[in-house]
Write a protein that holds these residues in place. Structure first.
Motif, PDB file in Angstrom:
ATOM      1  N   ARG A  61       2.093   4.798  -1.269  1.00  0.00           N
ATOM      2  CA  ARG A  61       1.725   3.266  -1.498  1.00  0.00           C
ATOM      3  C   ARG A  61       0.757   2.934  -0.144  1.00  0.00           C
ATOM      4  NH1 ARG A  61       5.567  -0.739  -2.991  1.00  0.00           N
ATOM      5  NH2 ARG A  61       5.645  -1.458  -0.874  1.00  0.00           N
ATOM      6  N   LEU A  62       1.522   3.520   0.945  1.00  0.00           N
ATOM      7  CA  LEU A  62       0.770   2.955   2.377  1.00  0.00           C
ATOM      8  C   LEU A  62      -0.455   3.738   2.616  1.00  0.00           C
ATOM      9  CD1 LEU A  62       0.852   1.532   5.281  1.00  0.00           C
ATOM     10  CD2 LEU A  62       2.117   3.807   5.800  1.00  0.00           C
ATOM     11  N   VAL A  63      -0.384   5.093   2.450  1.00  0.00           N
ATOM     12  CA  VAL A  63      -1.474   5.934   2.623  1.00  0.00           C
ATOM     13  C   VAL A  63      -2.679   5.556   1.723  1.00  0.00           C
ATOM     14  CG1 VAL A  63      -2.630   8.281   2.428  1.00  0.00           C
ATOM     15  CG2 VAL A  63      -0.035   8.007   3.432  1.00  0.00           C
ATOM     16  N   ALA A  64      -2.259   5.483   0.579  1.00  0.00           N
ATOM     17  CA  ALA A  64      -3.492   5.035  -0.628  1.00  0.00           C
ATOM     18  C   ALA A  64      -4.072   3.655  -0.212  1.00  0.00           C
ATOM     19  CB  ALA A  64      -2.954   4.924  -1.872  1.00  0.00           C
ATOM     20  N   ALA A  65      -3.199   2.861   0.023  1.00  0.00           N
ATOM     21  CA  ALA A  65      -3.697   1.381   0.532  1.00  0.00           C
ATOM     22  C   ALA A  65      -4.470   1.451   1.714  1.00  0.00           C
ATOM     23  CB  ALA A  65      -2.543   0.258   0.630  1.00  0.00           C
ATOM     24  N   SER A  66      -4.170   2.329   2.657  1.00  0.00           N
ATOM     25  CA  SER A  66      -4.723   2.369   4.051  1.00  0.00           C
ATOM     26  C   SER A  66      -6.427   3.238   3.561  1.00  0.00           C
ATOM     27  CB  SER A  66      -4.083   3.032   5.013  1.00  0.00           C
ATOM     28  OG  SER A  66      -2.892   2.364   5.204  1.00  0.00           O
ATOM     29  N   ALA A  67      -6.198   4.090   3.008  1.00  0.00           N
ATOM     30  CA  ALA A  67      -7.470   4.870   2.558  1.00  0.00           C
ATOM     31  C   ALA A  67      -8.333   3.565   2.063  1.00  0.00           C
ATOM     32  CB  ALA A  67      -7.302   6.124   1.590  1.00  0.00           C
ATOM     33  N   LEU A  68      -7.854   3.009   1.042  1.00  0.00           N
ATOM     34  CA  LEU A  68      -8.985   2.275   0.041  1.00  0.00           C
ATOM     35  C   LEU A  68      -9.572   1.054   0.993  1.00  0.00           C
ATOM     36  CD1 LEU A  68      -7.142   2.184  -3.392  1.00  0.00           C
ATOM     37  CD2 LEU A  68      -9.164   3.262  -2.656  1.00  0.00           C
ATOM     38  N   LEU A  69      -8.777   0.726   1.979  1.00  0.00           N
ATOM     39  CA  LEU A  69      -9.163  -0.197   2.773  1.00  0.00           C
ATOM     40  C   LEU A  69     -10.652  -0.154   3.418  1.00  0.00           C
ATOM     41  CD1 LEU A  69      -7.635  -2.849   3.540  1.00  0.00           C
ATOM     42  CD2 LEU A  69      -6.966  -1.590   5.712  1.00  0.00           C
ATOM     43  N   ALA A  70     -11.045   1.069   3.485  1.00  0.00           N
ATOM     44  CA  ALA A  70     -12.385   1.547   3.943  1.00  0.00           C
ATOM     45  C   ALA A  70     -13.456   1.195   3.155  1.00  0.00           C
ATOM     46  CB  ALA A  70     -12.486   3.088   4.377  1.00  0.00           C
ATOM     47  N   PRO A  71     -13.328   1.652   1.575  1.00  0.00           N
ATOM     48  CA  PRO A  71     -14.458   1.311   0.691  1.00  0.00           C
ATOM     49  C   PRO A  71     -14.542  -0.255   0.492  1.00  0.00           C
ATOM     50  CG  PRO A  71     -12.475   2.628  -0.216  1.00  0.00           C
ATOM     51  CD  PRO A  71     -12.349   2.845   1.087  1.00  0.00           C
ATOM     52  N   VAL A  72     -13.242  -0.844   0.393  1.00  0.00           N
ATOM     53  CA  VAL A  72     -13.202  -2.366   0.237  1.00  0.00           C
ATOM     54  C   VAL A  72     -14.058  -2.694   1.384  1.00  0.00           C
ATOM     55  CG1 VAL A  72     -11.758  -4.225  -0.139  1.00  0.00           C
ATOM     56  CG2 VAL A  72     -11.084  -2.260  -1.097  1.00  0.00           C
ATOM     57  N   SER A  73     -13.779  -2.614   2.605  1.00  0.00           N
ATOM     58  CA  SER A  73     -14.510  -3.390   3.450  1.00  0.00           C
ATOM     59  C   SER A  73     -15.901  -2.935   3.700  1.00  0.00           C
ATOM     60  CB  SER A  73     -13.904  -2.662   4.915  1.00  0.00           C
ATOM     61  OG  SER A  73     -12.318  -2.994   4.885  1.00  0.00           O
ATOM     62  N   ALA A  74     -16.269  -1.687   3.261  1.00  0.00           N
ATOM     63  CA  ALA A  74     -17.685  -1.279   3.336  1.00  0.00           C
ATOM     64  C   ALA A  74     -18.348  -1.856   2.158  1.00  0.00           C
ATOM     65  CB  ALA A  74     -17.869   0.273   2.952  1.00  0.00           C
ATOM     66  N   LEU A  75     -17.545  -2.049   1.050  1.00  0.00           N
ATOM     67  CA  LEU A  75     -18.430  -3.078  -0.204  1.00  0.00           C
ATOM     68  C   LEU A  75     -18.542  -4.339   0.295  1.00  0.00           C
ATOM     69  CD1 LEU A  75     -16.600  -1.173  -3.222  1.00  0.00           C
ATOM     70  CD2 LEU A  75     -19.097  -1.229  -2.820  1.00  0.00           C
ATOM     71  N   LEU A 128     -14.945  -5.052  -6.724  1.00  0.00           N
ATOM     72  CA  LEU A 128     -15.907  -5.160  -7.938  1.00  0.00           C
ATOM     73  C   LEU A 128     -16.767  -6.527  -7.666  1.00  0.00           C
ATOM     74  CD1 LEU A 128     -16.333  -4.213 -10.811  1.00  0.00           C
ATOM     75  CD2 LEU A 128     -14.916  -5.933 -11.607  1.00  0.00           C
ATOM     76  N   ALA A 129     -16.297  -7.528  -7.032  1.00  0.00           N
ATOM     77  CA  ALA A 129     -17.058  -8.709  -6.849  1.00  0.00           C
ATOM     78  C   ALA A 129     -18.030  -8.406  -5.729  1.00  0.00           C
ATOM     79  CB  ALA A 129     -15.998  -9.813  -6.376  1.00  0.00           C
ATOM     80  N   ALA A 130     -17.787  -7.518  -4.828  1.00  0.00           N
ATOM     81  CA  ALA A 130     -18.441  -7.369  -3.650  1.00  0.00           C
ATOM     82  C   ALA A 130     -19.594  -6.415  -4.113  1.00  0.00           C
ATOM     83  CB  ALA A 130     -17.797  -6.517  -2.451  1.00  0.00           C
ATOM     84  N   ALA A 131     -19.284  -5.265  -4.983  1.00  0.00           N
ATOM     85  CA  ALA A 131     -20.409  -4.294  -5.522  1.00  0.00           C
ATOM     86  C   ALA A 131     -21.395  -5.310  -6.343  1.00  0.00           C
ATOM     87  CB  ALA A 131     -19.705  -3.350  -6.292  1.00  0.00           C
ATOM     88  N   VAL A 132     -20.948  -6.263  -7.076  1.00  0.00           N
ATOM     89  CA  VAL A 132     -21.686  -6.902  -8.033  1.00  0.00           C
ATOM     90  C   VAL A 132     -22.629  -7.667  -7.158  1.00  0.00           C
ATOM     91  CG1 VAL A 132     -21.727  -8.691  -9.681  1.00  0.00           C
ATOM     92  CG2 VAL A 132     -20.294  -7.071 -10.041  1.00  0.00           C
ATOM     93  N   VAL A 133     -22.214  -8.290  -6.084  1.00  0.00           N
ATOM     94  CA  VAL A 133     -23.118  -8.998  -5.378  1.00  0.00           C
ATOM     95  C   VAL A 133     -24.150  -8.228  -4.585  1.00  0.00           C
ATOM     96  CG1 VAL A 133     -23.184 -10.727  -3.121  1.00  0.00           C
ATOM     97  CG2 VAL A 133     -21.482 -10.898  -4.955  1.00  0.00           C
ATOM     98  N   ALA A 134     -23.710  -7.087  -4.135  1.00  0.00           N
ATOM     99  CA  ALA A 134     -24.560  -6.302  -3.484  1.00  0.00           C
ATOM    100  C   ALA A 134     -25.683  -5.868  -4.410  1.00  0.00           C
ATOM    101  CB  ALA A 134     -23.821  -5.042  -2.876  1.00  0.00           C
TER     102      ALA A 134
END
Lengths: 303, 287
Positions: free
Chosen positions: B180-194, B272-278
């Motif tokens: 869970r920690l590794v997955a959450a940390s990895a996903l932080l990157a795309p979430v921030s990028a979006l 999802l919200a960030a992607a839609v706005v972008a």
């Protein structure tokens, strides 16, 4: 064919373009002239759907350009040579555009060779001179082999050889039946290239006609006379209603009479002529005269 | 593309001289955006730099633990693992900050950078269909930063636990909460990028977008504490706090506890919200 109909664009309180209407026909080079700030770039952006018109409409080959999913096979455009990312190589820049439009990469190398950038294809665009960027922009416009081409001030930054090449290219593209629309704020750039002219000032249409018609409308010319007997000739000319202004080197600048009539009057008064020339006003002068009232940023203007 | 637009494209093909025009394909746009993204040396360097910084922060902490180790008995080692400290050191708060900022900046630059250079006009003159193009860009940036995040989080886990193994306290990936920690940390990157892409699209200015990334991703979640109910709930809606929740080994000990599923949902909805706005922000704008 580009059709502009009652086109108006406002940005807040300023009106960039007002009620503009004209057609740009295929098979001809059409010059798009106007002083700085006249609304040329705005008009080109409206044609390309980059900006949305406040009212009116503009179509390219019968359709608003923005309705097309991909653009390069319909319109090739060079708006600003600076509209690139300096970190990309010339080839990458074109490959990105080609890929998105489903154009094979081989075409990229073709257009790079055509504009004379094959040698520097792998160099970063950031290190390019303005002239090289103009060539890259022209390459991008040619990429899709489009029937309509738009160029905004394409001669900026080009050396004399480059200017000659671009003029030849425009002539050739028009001869192939394409619509070629080229903006400039200098008439001298269009004089030897354009078949038709669209002239605007302060966002409004001043003229849309052939270059020949524009020149004719610019008004009558003057006659230059050189004679040792100016004292005799001058009163005889003014008596016929001409206005005579002494020029340099003993010349007289005569307006209001054509060269033939000036010659007849000289013969009648036994005056020897050393020179008798008709000077037509340059298109530049005609352009200046027509747009004088519409120059937005005149130097030394009283405020 | 909608069937209507496609039918229209067919009609024009028959009528226009560009008769050989192929059917417009979304995959072409993705390929073009990928080429654009990966061809920038600056992007490659900043991504590599971010991964190295994340690794350095995590490995540095683990090395400190290794170096100043005082628990000499088996009991102390067991307590260290039980308290979740081994896992905590797999991806710490500093690493998270670096990752969010770097990925957010990459996203912001991918959009606002095109506005700054004017490339955006060249882009949309070539592809008037703005939404599909931006969707392709979103896909490319999200995919690239997911790989980046996975590399940073995965390598961090392996490196830190290998170092801790030197004292016999490293945990395997099968340890409760480790995945869970590794997955959450990895996903932080795309979430921030979006998030960066959305802000870049809204603000169209690189500097402003970077400041907004910092405020929205890092400053705001810190201000939204759980002393009041509404600030707690608002805080739970930020990726920062969602990551904290997912990184926690056991049950939450806050005044307004929330579930792990809620934290995952925050990451998903935020993205999802960030992607839609972008995708939508630039649609009707003048360029």
């Amino acid at each position: 064919m580009i059709e502009v109909h009652e086109l108006t664009k406002r940005y807040g309180a300023t009106t960039a373009v007002r009620g503009l209407g004209f057609r740009v026909r295929p098979g001809r080079v059409t010059g798009f002239l106007g002083p700085n700030g006249a609304g040329k770039s705005t008009t080109l952006r409206l044609i390309l759907g980059l900006n949305t018109a406040t009212s009116g409409r503009v179509t390219v080959d019968g359709r608003p350009f923005r309705d097309r999913p991909r653009g390069l096979r319909h319109v090739g455009a060079l708006l600003d040579a600076g509209d690139v990312h300096g970190g990309h190589s010339a080839r990458t820049h074109l490959r990105v555009l080609a890929r998105g439009n489903g154009i094979p990469y081989a075409r990229v190398d073709d257009v790079l060779a055509e504009v004379g950038l094959a040698e520097v294809a792998r160099r970063r665009v950031g290190g390019f001179s303005l002239g090289m960027r103009q060539r890259l922009g022209i390459a991008a416009a040619l990429l899709g082999d489009p029937p309509v081409l738009l160029f905004d001030e394409p001669l900026n930054g080009l050396d004399p050889e480059g200017v000659r090449w671009v003029r030849g290219l425009f002539r050739r593209l028009a001869a192939e039946g394409r619509t070629v629309f080229v903006s400039s704020h200098l008439m001298s750039e269009m004089e030897h290239t354009a078949d038709d002219l669209v002239v605007i000032g302060r966002g409004e249409l001043i003229a849309a006609e052939s270059l020949a018609a524009f020149a004719a409308r610019a008004g009558g010319g003057a006659v230059t006379v050189r004679t040792p007997d100016a004292a005799v000739l001058t009163p005889s000319l003014t008596a016929e209603g001409a206005s005579v202004v002494p020029g340099d080197g003993g010349r007289l600048l005569v307006s209001g009479l054509d060269a033939a009539r000036v010659g007849e009057l000289a013969l009648r008064h036994h005056v020897v002529l050393h020179e008798l020339t008709t000077t037509t006003p340059s298109l530049e002068e005609a352009f200046m005269e027509l747009t004088a009232a519409d120059v937005q940023y005149a130097a030394g203007e009283a405020r | 593309m909608t069937p209507v637009a496609e039918a229209a494209a067919r009609t024009s093909r028959e009528a226009s001289p560009a008769a050989q025009e192929p059917r417009p394909r979304f995959t072409d746009l993705v390929a073009a955006e990928w080429l654009k993204f990966r061809s920038l040396r600056s992007t490659a360097w900043s991504l590599a730099g971010a991964v190295l910084a994340v690794l350095a922060f995590n490995a540095g902490t683990a090395y400190d633990t290794y170096r100043y180790w005082r628990e000499n008995d088996a009991d102390g080692r067991a307590r260290f693992v039980r308290d979740g400290i081994a896992l905590q050191e797999a991806f710490n708060g500093n690493a998270m900050l670096v990752m969010m900022l770097a990925a957010g900046a990459v996203g912001a630059l991918a959009v606002a950078g095109e506005h700054r250079t004017g490339l955006i006009r060249t882009t949309f003159a070539a592809v008037p269909a703005r939404r599909p193009l931006l969707a392709a860009k979103v896909l490319v940036v999200a995919a690239a930063t997911t790989v980046l995040g996975a590399a940073a989080a995965g390598l961090s886990f392996w490196l830190t636990q290998t170092i801790l193994d030197g004292r016999g306290v490293g945990v395997p990936l099968g340890h409760p909460g480790a995945w869970r920690l590794v997955a959450a940390s990895a996903l932080l990157a795309p979430v921030s990028a979006l998030t960066g892409m959305a802000l870049g699209a809204l603000l169209r200015h690189v500097g402003a977008a970077l400041v907004a990334v910092f405020v929205l991703l890092l400053l705001l979640p810190g201000v939204l504490g759980d002393d009041r109910r509404w600030t707690a709930v608002a805080g739970h809606a930020t990726p920062y706090q969602a990551w904290l929740r997912l990184a926690e080994a056991g049950e939450a000990t806050t005044r307004y506890p929330w579930t792990v599923a809620g934290a995952w949902a925050t990451l998903a909805l935020w993205s999802l919200a960030a992607a839609v706005v972008a995708v939508v922000a630039v649609d009707r704008r003048d360029l």
